[in-house]
Write an enzyme that holds these catalytic residues in place. Structure first.
Site, PDB file in Angstrom:
ATOM      1  N   SER A 140      -6.299  -0.820 -11.248  1.00  0.00           N
ATOM      2  CA  SER A 140      -7.035  -1.892 -11.913  1.00  0.00           C
ATOM      3  C   SER A 140      -6.259  -3.217 -11.909  1.00  0.00           C
ATOM      4  O   SER A 140      -6.047  -3.810 -10.866  1.00  0.00           O
ATOM      5  CB  SER A 140      -7.395  -1.459 -13.336  1.00  0.00           C
ATOM      6  N   ASP A 167      -2.009 -11.084  -0.491  1.00  0.00           N
ATOM      7  CA  ASP A 167      -2.887 -11.941   0.314  1.00  0.00           C
ATOM      8  C   ASP A 167      -2.312 -13.347   0.486  1.00  0.00           C
ATOM      9  O   ASP A 167      -2.511 -13.985   1.525  1.00  0.00           O
ATOM     10  CB  ASP A 167      -4.268 -12.033  -0.326  1.00  0.00           C
ATOM     11  N   LYS A 220      -8.910   1.572  -8.365  1.00  0.00           N
ATOM     12  CA  LYS A 220      -9.922   1.302  -9.386  1.00  0.00           C
ATOM     13  C   LYS A 220     -10.259  -0.185  -9.319  1.00  0.00           C
ATOM     14  O   LYS A 220      -9.598  -1.014  -9.929  1.00  0.00           O
ATOM     15  CB  LYS A 220      -9.445   1.678 -10.792  1.00  0.00           C
TER      16      LYS A 220
END
Length: 468
Positions: free
Chosen positions: A324, A335, A349
């Protein structure tokens, strides 16, 4: 005359539910679209405009046959079940069934559950200290929380709990299993678990306690290299993270040469806390965005200018217990190429749960959106793949005997840097018992940071070519 057109797409029952939520909780996310639509119609009528209402498509309404089936089952249970069941109990069970059948994270929160959810996000609650979910009818451990009874007893991420004391878990709801795991501090609960690689079930006795979760822990792991462990994302985690970085730099006396952020076995927590932590390390750009069916579930979070580490090399450690919010942080830094992600693939998740109060004591927790990293990668069921995969391992030093060197010879010619070299060897010997040497993944992260620091230093020291 202007014409205002509105299409009501919800069924009468659904409209009633949304309207009730709107009145009970002003500004509720799920009612915003309906409220805006209603206000548009009211404004048009007040302005003397002609309003056309398109009636709902009968094919998209709740099927009457299914509603009759529901009321028939309700009536049969009321009349023939072996024990008398109240209408309230049956309706609450129906609500629980509707939500639990959607996905493992949607659930109905009765007063006690609602209170426990608030406690867990504030950082103190009672129980064993594990984040759990459901898998094939069994309770699966997402991750044990640091310094809790479960972790001390040896519970590991990925364990499947098949029995709680003598009660089989198969057939229980997640809510029922969690209620059994909670209890009076000091009492013992026996967990029977199945673990990958083990041929037989394992029994672990766990002593319940009041769980006080320290969200952020930090220390200097080597000269110039800081270590920050985030165990769970709570409301104050972002502020605590910035404070931890400041304390590490103060101890070091200058900017750090490298930083390790340990997100292993971090089950997640508050979304905003993960966003604030990522924002501290990013100078600009998207951190995470969510996509859902309603407008209010489509959100974007971006970084504000200012990287508090000013480009210091970072390694983020993740594993199968990282879920999560921890995946959001790791994905954003990965990224933006702000950190090297190391370890094993995360839990996956990637869904957003919204807690929707129904009244002062009841609520539902429902999945309303999916998370995406800045590059548009969905986290759901895929997780974050590390840039460098490093699996846990135990290291055995093959030759710990000291080497006989020139410096050990009597009357040797003294070297120019002999004193400094001796002090460096003594410092290295002290470090042999450090946590980094016991933890292979952590040691690998530290070695990578040292290599990056050497490369950066060499680049800075290299002569600059001024020719054009």
């Amino acid at each position: 005359m202007k014409r205002a057109r509105s299409t009501l797409k919800t069924s009468p029952l659904r409209s009633m539910i949304l309207a009730t939520c709107c009145f009970t909780v002003p500004g509720l996310a799920l009612a915003q679209d309906q409220e805006a639509q209603t206000q548009q119609i009211i404004n048009a009528i007040q302005n003397g405009e002609r309003v056309e209402l398109k009636l709902p498509d009968p094919e998209k309404q709740l099927p009457l046959d299914d509603l009759r089936k529901f009321t028939e089952v309700f009536s049969r249970i009321k009349d023939a079940y072996v024990e008398e069941v109240s209408d309230t109990q049956l309706l609450e069970s129906a609500i629980k069934g509707m939500l639990s059948d959607l996905d493992p994270h949607s659930t109905y929160l009765a007063p006690k559950d609602y209170e426990e959810l608030e406690e867990s996000t504030s950082g103190e609650f009672g129980g064993l200290g594990i984040e759990v979910g459901m898998e094939n009818g069994f309770v699966k451990v997402i991750s044990p929380i640091d310094d809790t009874p479960a972790q001390k007893a040896g519970v590991q991420a990925g364990d499947l709990i098949i029995k709680l004391d003598e009660k089989p878990v198969k057939g229980m709801s997640l809510e029922e299993a969690v209620n059994l795991m909670r209890g009076k501090p000091g009492t013992i609960l026996t967990l029977t678990i199945m673990r990958e690689g083990e041929s037989a079930p394992i029994e672990l006795d766990v002593t319940r306690d009041v769980i006080k979760v320290t969200s952020v822990k930090s220390r200097m792991i080597d000269n110039g290299y800081g270590y920050v462990r985030i165990t769970q994302f709570q409301a104050e985690t972002g502020r605590q993270f910035r404070k931890a970085l400041s304390n590490l730099e103060e101890k070091h006396g200058r900017d750090l040469d490298g930083l390790i952020i340990d997100l292993r076995n971090n089950p997640g927590g508050v979304l905003q806390a993960a966003v604030e932590t990522a924002d501290a390390l990013l100078d600009e750009g998207l951190i995470v965005y969510t996509e859902g069916r309603i407008q209010s579930s489509r959100l974007r979070f971006s970084a504000k200018p200012g990287d508090v580490m000013a480009g210091t090399p970072i390694v983020v450690l993740i594993n199968g217990g990282s879920a999560s919010a921890s995946e959001i942080l790791a994905g954003a830094l990965q990224d933006h190429q702000r950190a090297v992600v190391m370890g094993t693939q995360s839990f996956g998740k990637g869904s957003v749960q919204t807690v929707i109060p129904l009244d002062e004591t009841h609520a539902i927790k429902m999945t309303t959106a999916r998370y995406f990293t800045p590059d548009g990668r969905s986290i759901q069921a895929t997780g974050i793949k590390p840039d460098i995969e490093v699996r846990p391992a135990e290291l055995t030093e093959l030759d710990s005997r000291p080497f006989f060197t020139e410096a050990d010879l009597s009357g040797h010619l003294e070297g120019e840097n002999e004193k400094e070299a001796r002090e460096a060897r003594e410092e290295a010997a002290k470090a042999q018992a450090s946590a980094a040497d016991r933890d292979y993944q952590l040691r690998s992260a530290l070695n990578l940071l040292k290599g990056l620091h050497i490369l950066n230093r060499n680049d800075n020291d290299a002569p600059q070519d001024s020719s054009r």
